[in-house]
Write an enzyme that holds these catalytic residues in place. Structure first.
Site, mmCIF file in Angstrom:
data_model
loop_
_atom_site.group_PDB
_atom_site.id
_atom_site.type_symbol
_atom_site.label_atom_id
_atom_site.label_comp_id
_atom_site.label_asym_id
_atom_site.label_seq_id
_atom_site.Cartn_x
_atom_site.Cartn_y
_atom_site.Cartn_z
ATOM 1 N N ASP A 1 57.015 -32.113 -28.201
ATOM 2 C CA ASP A 1 57.489 -31.157 -29.200
ATOM 3 C C ASP A 1 56.963 -29.768 -28.840
ATOM 4 O O ASP A 1 55.763 -29.592 -28.630
ATOM 5 C CB ASP A 1 56.972 -31.593 -30.582
ATOM 6 C CG ASP A 1 57.606 -30.802 -31.706
ATOM 7 O OD1 ASP A 1 58.308 -31.403 -32.533
ATOM 8 O OD2 ASP A 1 57.394 -29.570 -31.760
ATOM 9 N N MET A 2 57.869 -28.813 -28.730
ATOM 10 C CA MET A 2 57.469 -27.455 -28.364
ATOM 11 C C MET A 2 56.657 -26.829 -29.498
ATOM 12 O O MET A 2 56.879 -27.131 -30.666
ATOM 13 C CB MET A 2 58.712 -26.599 -28.101
ATOM 14 C CG MET A 2 59.626 -27.118 -26.995
ATOM 15 S SD MET A 2 58.787 -27.270 -25.408
ATOM 16 C CE MET A 2 58.308 -25.559 -25.130
ATOM 17 N N ASP B 1 63.937 -28.842 -29.776
ATOM 18 C CA ASP B 1 62.579 -28.701 -29.212
ATOM 19 C C ASP B 1 61.806 -30.012 -29.156
ATOM 20 O O ASP B 1 60.611 -30.010 -28.943
ATOM 21 C CB ASP B 1 61.799 -27.630 -29.984
ATOM 22 C CG ASP B 1 60.991 -28.162 -31.149
ATOM 23 O OD1 ASP B 1 61.509 -29.066 -31.851
ATOM 24 O OD2 ASP B 1 59.868 -27.700 -31.343
ATOM 25 N N GLU B 2 62.502 -31.127 -29.336
ATOM 26 C CA GLU B 2 61.779 -32.385 -29.485
ATOM 27 C C GLU B 2 62.501 -33.504 -28.740
ATOM 28 O O GLU B 2 63.718 -33.625 -28.822
ATOM 29 C CB GLU B 2 61.750 -32.702 -30.984
ATOM 30 C CG GLU B 2 60.942 -33.890 -31.355
ATOM 31 C CD GLU B 2 61.076 -34.229 -32.849
ATOM 32 O OE1 GLU B 2 61.516 -33.360 -33.658
ATOM 33 O OE2 GLU B 2 60.763 -35.366 -33.196
HETATM 34 P P1 TTP Z 1 59.381 -27.817 -35.379
HETATM 35 O O1 TTP Z 1 59.073 -28.506 -34.092
HETATM 36 O O2 TTP Z 1 59.242 -28.591 -36.630
HETATM 37 O O3 TTP Z 1 58.429 -26.554 -35.536
HETATM 38 P P2 TTP Z 1 57.925 -25.514 -34.470
HETATM 39 O O4 TTP Z 1 58.322 -25.901 -33.093
HETATM 40 O O5 TTP Z 1 58.348 -24.150 -34.893
HETATM 41 O O6 TTP Z 1 56.358 -25.578 -34.637
HETATM 42 P P3 TTP Z 1 55.356 -26.741 -34.224
HETATM 43 O O7 TTP Z 1 56.171 -27.833 -33.609
HETATM 44 O O8 TTP Z 1 54.408 -26.101 -33.257
HETATM 45 O O9 TTP Z 1 54.699 -27.146 -35.483
HETATM 46 O O10 TTP Z 1 60.829 -27.232 -35.349
HETATM 47 C C1 TTP Z 1 61.430 -26.723 -34.171
HETATM 48 C C2 TTP Z 1 62.283 -25.521 -34.493
HETATM 49 O O11 TTP Z 1 63.276 -25.881 -35.440
HETATM 50 C C3 TTP Z 1 61.497 -24.374 -35.111
HETATM 51 O O12 TTP Z 1 60.920 -23.511 -34.145
HETATM 52 C C4 TTP Z 1 62.518 -23.713 -35.967
HETATM 53 C C5 TTP Z 1 63.497 -24.811 -36.352
HETATM 54 N N1 TTP Z 1 63.272 -25.230 -37.749
HETATM 55 C C6 TTP Z 1 64.087 -24.711 -38.747
HETATM 56 O O13 TTP Z 1 65.008 -23.938 -38.475
HETATM 57 N N2 TTP Z 1 63.848 -25.077 -40.038
HETATM 58 C C7 TTP Z 1 62.840 -25.924 -40.403
HETATM 59 O O14 TTP Z 1 62.644 -26.202 -41.598
HETATM 60 C C8 TTP Z 1 62.001 -26.458 -39.362
HETATM 61 C C9 TTP Z 1 60.874 -27.402 -39.701
HETATM 62 C C10 TTP Z 1 62.253 -26.076 -38.054
HETATM 63 MG MG MG Z 2 58.047 -27.858 -32.422
#
Ligand code: TTP
Ligand code: MG
Length: 348
Positions: A10-11, A104-105
């Site tokens: 996961d990024m 991102d996952e």
């Molecule tokens: P995540 O992997 O949940 O969050 P993140 O990568 O920003 O942070 P981290 O993993 O380090 O905790 O989500 C990936 C992307 O998806 C995030 O950058 C933005 C988008 N996203 C939304 O648009 N709405 C949301 O409610 C969430 C959780 C993420």
């Molecule tokens: Mg992420």
């Protein structure tokens, strides 16, 4: 038994990190993506902004109260998808057993690699960082549930192994919220009946959990015991089809073009076989000094014929530096969609 063959990657603060990378002068500042209008919602915030309490899904006006000096940027989805494709193409260099979960996952099954899982994880981190400047967190375990738990363990830029013998120690004290499949509402309902941790949950019978969660009850019963039989679903979203080859270093453009034509034909027949069309063509080149570059072009329409793929590949080739000799060339077509559902693109 219980080989550590599953990675969950996961990024870190994905959209915000891409913005930081594209606007280096903003590094170290609190960056919030989305939520600039008071009615808007924050998609994500970088780790500096998170210290102020800003997080995903928070209304913009609240974020601004918490972090008035934050840099609020608009969402540039096409850019995040582009970076996402670069990252996924690195995963596919390691294995075809990739399950894209979101931009991102992803889960990777690395059973077929003859490498220590920690080395695989480190190498993926290194390559993603070198290509995009971004960091990621990776969890290593023997099933998807535990790998996902592990990737979240020490974000950002984390790496965590959960092996079989660690499971009781890791799982017992965890909040029920951490169980994949238990959302905030269910967690609250559980808290109301005095169930806060996995240790508490373990005392409940399978029948009770099925009564409580419905059909997911059985899965949850297994998961909290460290059991998860879900396999990597590579078809969840077919991400890309590509081919590449290494040869004796050359700077002969005609040779490179003939490879590209060959590959376009191969990809055409692969797309045809799976009944897919694609919107993005990427060209990958490795130079004699082992430097790797990729160039991509995303069209506004879907293609599946060798000629169309070749034309885009050639236009990309025209853009790259060919003053150094090339030792590998490849094409990938991504942003795939079933041929009969062309209007639906992968991440939408
Ligand atoms: P995540 O992997 O949940 O969050 P993140 O990568 O920003 O942070 P981290 O993993 O380090 O905790 O989500 C990936 C992307 O998806 C995030 O950058 C933005 C988008 N996203 C939304 O648009 N709405 C949301 O409610 C969430 C959780 C993420
Ligand atoms: Mg992420």
């Amino acid at each position: 038994m219980n080989k550590l063959n599953i990675l969950h990657i996961d990024m870190d603060a994905f959209y915000a990190s891409v913005e930081e990378q594209d606007h280096p002068h903003l590094k170290g500042k609190p960056i919030i993506v989305g939520g600039s209008s008071n009615h808007g919602v924050v998609t994500t915030a970088n780790y500096v902004a998170r210290k102020y309490g800003v997080h995903s899904a928070m209304p913009g006006f609240m974020a601004k109260k918490l972090c008035p000096n934050g840099i609020y940027l608009p969402v540039r989805m096409h850019r995040y998808k582009e970076v996402s494709r670069q990252i996924f193409s690195i995963y596919y260099d390691f294995t075809d057993l990739v399950e894209p979960v979101s931009v991102d996952e992803a889960y990777l099954d690395i059973s077929n690699l003859d490498m220590d899982p920690v080395d695989v994880a480190k190498e993926i981190k290194r390559r993603v960082f070198n290509t995009t400047g971004l960091t990621l967190s990776v969890g290593i375990s023997y099933n998807k549930f535990l790998a996902k738990l592990a990737s979240d363990w020490n974000k950002p830029n984390g790496m965590k192994i959960i092996s079989y013998d660690m499971v009781p120690e890791i799982l017992l004290p965890l909040s029920v919220k951490k169980v994949h499949g238990i959302g905030p509402k269910s967690a609250e309902k559980l808290n109301n009946i005095g169930i806060y941790t996995i240790a508490d949950l373990l005392r409940l019978s399978e029948d009770f959990l099925v009564g409580f969660f419905g059909k997911h009850g059985n899965e949850i019963y297994s998961r909290i015991r460290g059991i998860d039989t879900r396999v990597i679903d590579t078809e969840r979203e077919r991400k890309s089809l590509g081919t590449e080859t290494t040869f004796e270093d050359t700077d002969n453009k005609d040779i490179l073009k003939s490879y590209l034509y060959e590959f376009s034909l191969e990809i055409e027949s692969a797309l045809d076989k799976d009944n897919f069309t694609g919107k993005t063509v990427s060209l990958k080149i490795k130079y004699e000094d082992f430097k790797v570059i990729t160039r991509s072009k995303t069209l506004t329409y879907f293609i599946n014929s060798a000629n169309d793929i070749y034309d885009v590949a050639i236009s990309l080739l025209e853009e790259v530096n060919l003053s150094k000799k090339v030792r590998l060339i490849g094409i990938t077509v991504s942003n795939l969609s079933p041929a009969d559902m062309e209007q639906l693109s992968f991440f939408d």
